[in-house]
Structures are given as C-alpha cells and as structure tokens.
Scaffold this motif. Structure first.
Motif, mmCIF file in Angstrom:
data_model
loop_
_atom_site.group_PDB
_atom_site.id
_atom_site.type_symbol
_atom_site.label_atom_id
_atom_site.label_comp_id
_atom_site.label_asym_id
_atom_site.label_seq_id
_atom_site.Cartn_x
_atom_site.Cartn_y
_atom_site.Cartn_z
ATOM 1 N N ARG A 39 6.869 9.587 1.404
ATOM 2 C CA ARG A 39 5.757 8.893 1.270
ATOM 3 C C ARG A 39 5.089 9.195 -0.204
ATOM 4 O O ARG A 39 4.897 8.826 -1.570
ATOM 5 N N HIS A 86 -0.091 0.004 9.676
ATOM 6 C CA HIS A 86 0.494 -0.419 8.038
ATOM 7 C C HIS A 86 0.399 -1.468 8.362
ATOM 8 O O HIS A 86 0.310 -2.390 6.524
ATOM 9 N N ARG A 127 -2.458 -3.880 6.750
ATOM 10 C CA ARG A 127 -2.615 -3.727 6.394
ATOM 11 C C ARG A 127 -1.771 -5.379 5.083
ATOM 12 O O ARG A 127 -2.466 -5.526 4.289
ATOM 13 N N GLN A 128 -0.367 -5.039 5.402
ATOM 14 C CA GLN A 128 1.027 -5.825 4.724
ATOM 15 C C GLN A 128 0.090 -7.538 5.266
ATOM 16 O O GLN A 128 0.875 -8.678 4.719
#
Ligand SMILES: Nc1ncnc2c1ncn2[C@@H]1O[C@H](COP(=O)(O)OP(=O)(O)OP(=O)(O)O)[C@@H](O)[C@H]1O
Length: 947
Positions: free
Chosen positions: A207, A623, A626-627
C-alpha cells in the motif's frame, strides 16, 4: 520433578526459569532497537540497506541464541548438557545411544527456542516497520490511517499474546518448564500470529509503495516488496521444517506408548521410563517390526472373535487355516517357552490406513444384520441433510435479492416471498435438527449393543495367559471407549458429513463464481489454514492421547486394586494405595489440562483466523464498493454468507478431532482383538464328549515362560480310578490340571482323554464333563443356591434344588446354610462376612459335586478344613467320585492314602509312582520321606500340645 510426558526434563530451579527468559528479553530488546534505529528518521538509512538488514534479522537472532547457549553451557530450557555417565556394568553402546538421544533432545529444543525467538523478533520488528511508516513524512496521508490501524492491531495482538504466554507459563515455571505441550503451544501460537503479522506487513508495504507512486527513491524499494513476502514464506516454511526435523530425529516427543505392564507404572516411575525412549535407529527397527506384526495381524484377522457371534465366513476361513496349522505343528510350536525376543515384544503401531480399513470392515460386519427399514430411514435422513444444506445456501442470495429489490417495489414482493420461504425452511431445519439427531442416535443403539457383545466375546475368548497377565477391567473399559468413539463417529458420518461437505462446496462455489472471483483465494485460505493446522496439531493430539491412555490404564489398575481390599486391610496399606491412586490421578489431570489447553488454543487460533479473514473480506468489499463494482447488498450477502460457509469448515476440524479420537480408541480395540489367542479350537472338530475318562500324559513338557515347569512327564490314569499327585510346592501339580483342562497347550508331548488328543476337540466339549475344584474359590455375589448351581452353568444351570442340597450335604455345608435366615436364598457378599474361608471352600466343593463330571479334579480342595470335617468331606468325596476318574492334589498325605495311584512330582518330573504301600516300600524314597516328615511334625505338635 516427575513428568510422564516430558522430554528428559529436570526439575527447574527458579534460576533456571529466569534463564529461559533472559535470552528472549535480550534478543527482543536488541531486535527492537535495531529495527527502530534502522527505520527511525534520525538515522534514515536507505530502504534498500534496510531490507538487507531485515533479511539478516532472523540470522542474527539465531546467532544470538547460539552464543548465549554456549555461554550458559546449554541451559536452554533447564536441560542439562548430556554428561558422560558412569560406565559401570552398563553396555557402552546403550550408553552412547542414551547420550545421542539426549543431544537430539537438546538440539530439537534449541531449534524450537530459536524459531520462537525469531518470531518474537519479527513481531516486534513488524510493529517497528509500521511505526516507521507513520514517522516517515513521505507516507501518503491516505494510507496513514491504515498504518495506524496496523500498529494498533499488531500492538494489541502482541500484548494479548504476551499475556497469554505469561499465563500459560506462570504455572509451568512453578512446576515444570518444558513439558512437551508447553513447548508446542506458544510456539504454534507465535507461528500463527507471525503469519498474520507478516500478511499485514506485506499489505502495508504494498500500500505504501502504491501510495508513494513514482517517487524516485521509493521506486527502488522493490526489494522491500520482495523481502516481505519472502519473510512470510520463511515464517510459513520454518515451522514445517521444524516439524519435519522433529519427526525425523524422533526423540520420542509424544511417542506412542501403548500400555504395557512395563509402562503402567505410577507417575513417579514413569519419568524413568521416558529415559528408555528408543533412538532413531532403534525406533526405525521397532517400526519395521511393528509393521511386520501388523501385516501378520492383518493377514490373520480371525484370531479373536472366533467365539463371537459376529464371526463371518472370511474370518472363519482364516481361522481354519490357522487352526490346521496349529494342529500340524501341535506339540512343538504352540506353547514353546517364549524366546528373549518375544519377551521384548514391540508394541504394534497400526498405520492409519490399516486401522481405518479394518475398522470399516468391523463396522460393516457389526452393522450388517441391520433392519432394512432402519437402513432406509437412515438413508433418507442422510439425503435430507444434503438437500436442506443446498436449500439453505440460497438464503443469503435471496436476502441480497430482496434488499436489492427494495428500490423497485414491484419486484420486492416476489423477492420477499422467495426469501421468506427459504428462511422458514432454514428455521424449521434448525428446530428439527435435534430430533433428527436423536433418531440417528436411537438407530445406532443396535449397533453399539452388538459391538459391546462382540468385544465381550473377544475378551472371553482370550487365552488364560492373557487373563492371568493383564487387567480385564481395563481391557473391557478400553473396549467400551472404542465403541463410544465408533458411535460418535458414525453419528457424524450419518448426520453431518455429507451435508457439511456439500455445504462447503456450495459455499465456495457461490463465493467464487456467483459472488466475486476475487474472493476465491479468501475462501481457499481458510481451508488451507485448517489443513495446515490439522497437520501440525493433529499428530500432537494423537500422541498426547496415547500418553493419556497409559495414564488411564494406571488409574484403572488402581481401581482394580480395590478388589484386593482384604489384603489391603491386612497389610494396612491403605495409605500406599491412596498415594498410588493420587499420583495416577494427578498425572491424568495434568495431561487432561494439557490436552484441553491445546484444544483451546486451536479454537482460539481458528477464531482469530476466521475473524481476520472476515475483516479482509469486508475491506475487500469496501474496496470494490469504492470502485463501484459492488453494491451495499453485496456486502450484506458477503456477511451473511460468511458464517454459513465457514461453519461447515469448522466442522471439518471437529471431524479431524473425532477421527483422531477414533484412531486412538480403535487402535486399542485392534490391539485387543489381535492379541494372539494361544489356545484355539480346531475349526474342523466334530462334537465330542468324555465317555470313560481314561487319561494319558505322553512326554509332556511345559513352561509358562522360559523356565520349563514340567519335563517329559508321562503317566496314565485308567478310567474310574483315583490318582493323587504330591510334591513340594511350586513343582507344577496345578499346572498338570491346567494342561489337562487345556487352559494352556503343552510345549511338547501330548495329553489324551479316551484316546483323543485334547487339542483336537473343542474346549467347551472337553471341559463340559470335567468337575474342577480349584485351590482358590470363586465368590459370586449372589444367592447360595446360584453359587452351587453354577456348577451346571455349562448345561444351562440345570441342577435342581434337590441336587444342590444333596451336593451341599456331601460337602458338609448344608447345615450351615440352613442356619442362615434365608437358607439357600441367602445373598452372599464378596467378603467372608457371612461365610468363613473353610465354608466357602465347602461351597466350592458342592459346586464341583453338583456338576457330576466324568473327570473330577480336586486341587487342595479340603486344605482349609479342620481335620474332622476334612475327613468327613473326604469320605463323601471318595463315595461320590467312585467310578469316576479322579485326580487329587494334596499336601496332607493321609488324605490320599486310598488313591489307586500316587505320583510324586519333583523337579518337573515324576520320580515315584505306585499306591501308598508300594511307595512306602521304596527304601529312601521321596514319598516315604515326605510321609515320615509329616508324621514327625504331627507327633511334635501332639507332644507340644498344639493338637
Ligand atoms: N500363570 C502363570 N504364569 C507364570 N508362572 C506360573 C503361572 N502359574 C504358575 N506358575 C509357576 O509355575 C510353577 C508351578 O506352579 P503350580 O501352581 O503348578 O505349582 P504347584 O505344584 O501346584 O504349587 P502349590 O502346591 O503351591 O499349589 C510355579 O513356580 C509357579 O510360580
């Protein structure tokens, strides 16, 4: 300090306990400093060099520990450096082997501790890395919260772990520092946690790289990205290597020690036994021998159970082969005194495959006569379990669909109906699950009853040697435990296995293909962790149970001691037995605690892993949200589906536990079944019975072990005559009776009755017409009537009350019985509280007389009676055995004066034979001397006023 399971542990002094902690503290401190200094902004060395340093950390840890060990003279875990022992008379090779073994223990312990330190260091370092990312001004602000979370999480785990470890060890430092399970548990836990930490580290590292994007310096940080997964790999691989090393050196950690007399020692002695653990080579040999034994045992599965009602044709065939073999070799092979090798018989260790194959065959045999309707009901239940699991799997999908449909009311109602139906089904399924469980359990009671009868018959069918040398109660207890384990296992198979396996497949499929392919590794990871853990913990638990079983036996034997309560009282040895029992129980309790703790740790690890996987899944969901590739309803699906999918996975772990319990219990059972039956019935024996009772001993030799008791003994007893056998104590007189009744087989020679070799007829046929009055009388806790009537048990207790009374009158016990409040119906107890020793003996004579055998054997039958009663009973015995073949063993020679033939046994041989007059006529004869000695003794007693 005694420790039945421990390696060559020694009593740790408080200093020794401190020494255990010292290197850890030293190393942890240096590791932390190194990591912080390396990462700390003030020194700010490049990431590349830092990565090298990281890679060096484990090596540094190892060097540190080794140096420390050198300095401290091997005081790693309170294990002393193997000392050169006093050779004395000891065999040098054996001594070398012992030293080698101690070194092996030392090295394995060292390896264990080293790895353990590495994990601690990696944990601390991992925290430091996250801290350094936080301190690093280049770390993107987007990822700072993640870093912080990582540090908090790791620190939390570290504290939990440290607290847990302290708690684990607080008691042990006070008692024993290195029991095997205490070596294992924190290490394994540290391993599991290390994997988690490194997973997080990889995550954070990647990350961070991602967040810093194209920064020039950080672009070189690919080493960091590579090293982190490499370390993860090391963390995973190292324990496996460790386990492999531990197994290959075979220092006896948890080595299976099936109960033998030698092992069944009170706790304090058990520690000494641990010293006798074989070295690798010796153990290898033992295994080869054991495998060989197993193969032999497998090729001969019929030995036991030939009298059992479950004997099948296959068994029968094998039995026949065995018996005919025994017949052809009879006299030379069957009961040869045991050789030294046989004496040191190695315990059988069945391979998992062999064991389960045989258990399945056994279950099949026992369950075969199952009721057809019962079988159909069981099959339906089994199928229903699978179908219901399939339907249940739709619940999260329909729930998701329902939530999604809320935005379009037209679709909401059908979606709700679908979801409600499946949900209702699931609820009903949950309610009926218990009742279905009960139904399966009820069906299985038939099976367990059959299994218990089978084991009862197996124990009964064992040879006299087995019964005189082992503890029947323990054997029966083990049999019961095996049945309980089989029962439990069958319940799982019938009730859960199919459904849960199906549930796992459906769950993984839905997760991976229906839901999101990225979740496939997640679902597989869980399975992988379960399998890994099973491989690591599994053998430990199995072996732990072998040890526990031995303690169970010791406890069982202590309980057996209560049968000897009279002797215990006589010798005022209550305190001794209490201590023995206390020691056995203490050891058992301690082992149970270790076992429970291991399981608790397992559960904890499983839960931690589950939660972490769950969290990872949630993070992945966020995740994807969010995408924009996932909807909130998908998150709901994920959360509700998770539990459903992993519940069956947890069941697999339970199944593994049950399998291991089954392995141990069935191992015991197979050992019992395979215990060789020395005296077997010939399979082709025709029905036979004693007609006249003419007995012939031809060149008979026999010994219970290596020492021959009888040597080439030859004599004959014409039908209907009385033969007395005299000789000093321990000469083998009772052994002659045992051989005639075929409790044992002769090593050489033959014994015939009416011209028939006793080995060629069925034992039941042989003994049916024999009346044996043994030296030691058996007390049955039941009525006097039954005690006497039992003489005709072989005929189905056919003696009438009149016949019982007649026998009692002849045995001079009738009058005493009539004085009792309920006469023949008086209940006798185990002790002599309501009958004296002499009265019990007369009762036993009555039991023998009521049988009306064609051959009567009286072994010191009247030894406990006073002279007058003895004479009366003797007269009665002579009267009622007239015309039958009678064998008498007696020490008081006047009682056998009437015998047609007297055999004098000395040094395993018959040295004189003839009637009383003939023997007295032999100048300087043994019998004459015995007679004169007894006469002198009596005259002296009269002169002394004793009689
Ligand atoms: N089950 C057994 N296992 C091992 N040895 C045994 C066993 N039974 C007897 N012996 C041994 O065999 C020898 C002969 O025993 P046995 O009982 O036949 O002698 P005995 O002449 O009847 O003695 P006694 O007159 O004292 O009854 C003894 O040394 C005894 O210790």
């Amino acid at each position: 300090m005694a420790d039945t399971m421990g390696v060559a542990t020694q009593s740790p002094s408080p200093q020794a306990a401190t020494k255990v902690w010292r290197p850890l503290v030293e190393y942890a401190a240096s590791g932390l400093v190194l990591a912080l200094v390396a990462r700390g902004t003030p020194v700010a060395i490049g990431y590349r060099q830092l990565s090298y340093l990281e890679g060096l950390l484990p090596i540094l840890a190892l060097i540190h520990v080794m140096l420390w060990r050198r300095r401290r003279g091997h005081h790693m875990v309170a294990l002393e450096k193997p000392k050169k022992k006093d050779t004395g008379t000891k065999d040098k090779a054996k001594e070398d082997a012992e030293i080698r073994k101690e070194y092996q223990v030392l090295w394995v312990t060292l390896a264990h501790k080293s790895l353990w330190f590495i994990y601690v260091a990696l944990l601390l370092e991992s925290i430091a890395i996250n801290v350094s990312f936080l301190l690093d001004s280049e770390t993107s602000t987007t990822w700072r919260p993640w870093m912080r979370l990582g540090v908090q999480f790791q620190a939390g785990l570290a504290v939990t772990w440290a607290a847990h470890y302290l708690q684990l060890h607080a008691a042990e430092i006070a008692t024993t520092v290195t029991t095997r399970s205490s070596l294992w548990a924190p290490w394994s836990q540290a391993w599991s946690l290390a994997i988690i930490f490194h997973g997080l580290e990889v995550y954070n590292t990647l990350r961070a790289r991602h967040a810093t994007g194209g920064d020039a310096e950080l672009a070189n940080h690919w080493l960091l990205g590579i090293l982190a997964p490499v370390k993860l790999g090391v963390a995973v691989a190292a324990p496996l290597v460790y386990v492999t090393v531990m197994r290959s050196v075979r220092v006896g950690y948890f080595s299976p020690e099936p109960a033998t007399e030698a092992k069944a020692v009170p706790t304090d002695e058990a520690t000494d036994k641990v010293q006798d653990i074989p070295t690798g080579v010796e153990q290898g040999k033992a295994e080869v021998a054991a495998e060989k034994q197993t193969v032999e045992a497998n090729s001969n599965p019929a030995e036991a159970g030939t009298t059992g009602e479950t004997t099948d044709s296959t068994k029968h065939a094998t039995s026949e082969t065995e018996s005919s073999k025994a017949d052809t070799t009879a006299g030379s092979q069957t009961a040869k005194p045991a050789t030294k090798e046989e004496e040191e018989k190695k315990p059988v260790v069945y391979s998992v495959f062999t064991l389960f194959r045989r258990v399945i065959l056994l279950v099949y045999e026992l369950a075969l006569p199952i009721d057809r309707s019962l079988a159909v009901r069981l099959a339906v239940r089994w199928l229903f379990g699978i179908v219901s699991r399939w339907i249940e799997s739709f619940e999260p999908l329909y729930y998701k669909a329902f939530l999604a449909s809320l935005t379009t009311p037209a679709r909401a109602f059908p979606a709700l109906i679908r979801y409600a139906v499946v949900n209702a089904f699931t609820q009903v399924e949950q309610v009926t699950i218990q009742s279905r469980h009960m139904a399966v359990q009820n069906s299985l009671t038939y099976f367990t009853a059959r299994a218990r009868i089978y084991i009862y018959n197996v124990i009964q069918s064992k040879s006299m040697r087995f019964h005189t040398a082992s503890h029947r109660v323990s054997a029966a207890h083990r049999g019961d435990l095996a049945v309980a384990a089989l029962d439990q296992f069958l319940q799982i198979i019938l009730f859960r296995l199919g459904a849960d396996l199906f549930g796992i497949v459906i769950g993984v499929y839905q997760y991976s293909w229906v839901f999101n392919a990225y979740f496939t590794p997640l679902s597989l990871a869980y399975g992988l962790v379960s399998i890994l853990r099973r491989n690591v913990y599994g053998p430990m638990r199995t072996k732990l149970r072998f040890v526990t079983r031995n303690t169970d036996d010791t406890v069982g034997k202590c309980m057996d001691d209560l049968n000897q309560i009279e002797t215990i009282r006589e010798f005022a040895s209550e305190a001794f037995h209490s201590k023995k029992y206390r020691n056995a129980l203490r050891s058992k309790t301690r082992q149970q605690q270790y076992g429970t703790r291991a399981l608790r740790i397992l559960d904890q690890v499983l839960d931690i892993v589950t939660r972490i996987l769950f969290c990872i899944g949630v993070i992945m969901c966020l995740h994807f949200m969010r995408q924009g590739t996932m909807q909130p309803t998908d998150v709901m699906f994920y959360m509700s589906h998770f539990i459903m999918t992993y519940r069956p996975l947890k069941f697999l772990v339970e199944l593994n536990y049950e399998l291991q319990t089954l392995y141990i219990r069935c191992h015991d059972l197979l050992e019992l079944i395979d215990e060789p039956v020395e005296v077997k019935d010939p399979a082709d024996a025709a029905p036979w019975q004693i007609t006249r009772g003419a007995i012939e001993f031809q060149n008979v030799s026999f010994g219970y072990d290596t020492k021959l008791i009888l040597k080439n003994v030859t004599f004959s007893v014409p039908a209907g005559t009385t033969t007395a056998i005299v000789g000093k104590t321990g000469e083998g007189k009772s052994t002659l009776f045992d051989l005639l009744a075929r409790f044992y087989d002769v090593a050489e020679g033959s014994i015939t009755i009416d011209g028939m070799d006793v080995r060629h007829v069925k034992q039941a046929d042989l003994r049916r017409d024999m009346a044996i009055v043994p030296q030691t009388h058996t007390r049955m806790v039941t009525s006097i009537l039954f005690n006497i009537q039992y003489g005709t048990a072989a005929y189905g207790l056919t003696a009438t009350r009149e016949e019982v009374e007649e026998a009692a009158k002849r045995a001079r016990i009738h009058d005493r019985i009539m004085q009792m409040p309920q006469g023949y119906d008086t209940k006798l107890d185990y002790s002599t509280s309501n009958l004296s020793g002499g009265e019990w003996q007369r009762l036993t004579i009555a039991r023998g007389l009521v049988r009306k055998g064609k051959i009567v054997m009286l072994d010191e039958a009247t030894s406990a009676l006073d002279i007058i009663t003895e004479r009366e009973v003797q007269r009665e015995l002579a009267d009622c055995t007239r015309g039958t073949t009678c064998l008498i063993i007696a020490h008081r020679l006047p009682t056998i004066i009437h015998a047609d033939q007297i055999l004098v046994l000395s040094d395993g041989q018959i040295v004189e034979r003839g009637n009383h007059a003939e023997l007295m006529a032999i100048p300087g004869g043994v019998f004459k001397k015995m007679w004169k000695d007894q006469l002198k003794e009596k005259e002296k007693e009269i002169a002394d006023g004793i009689i």
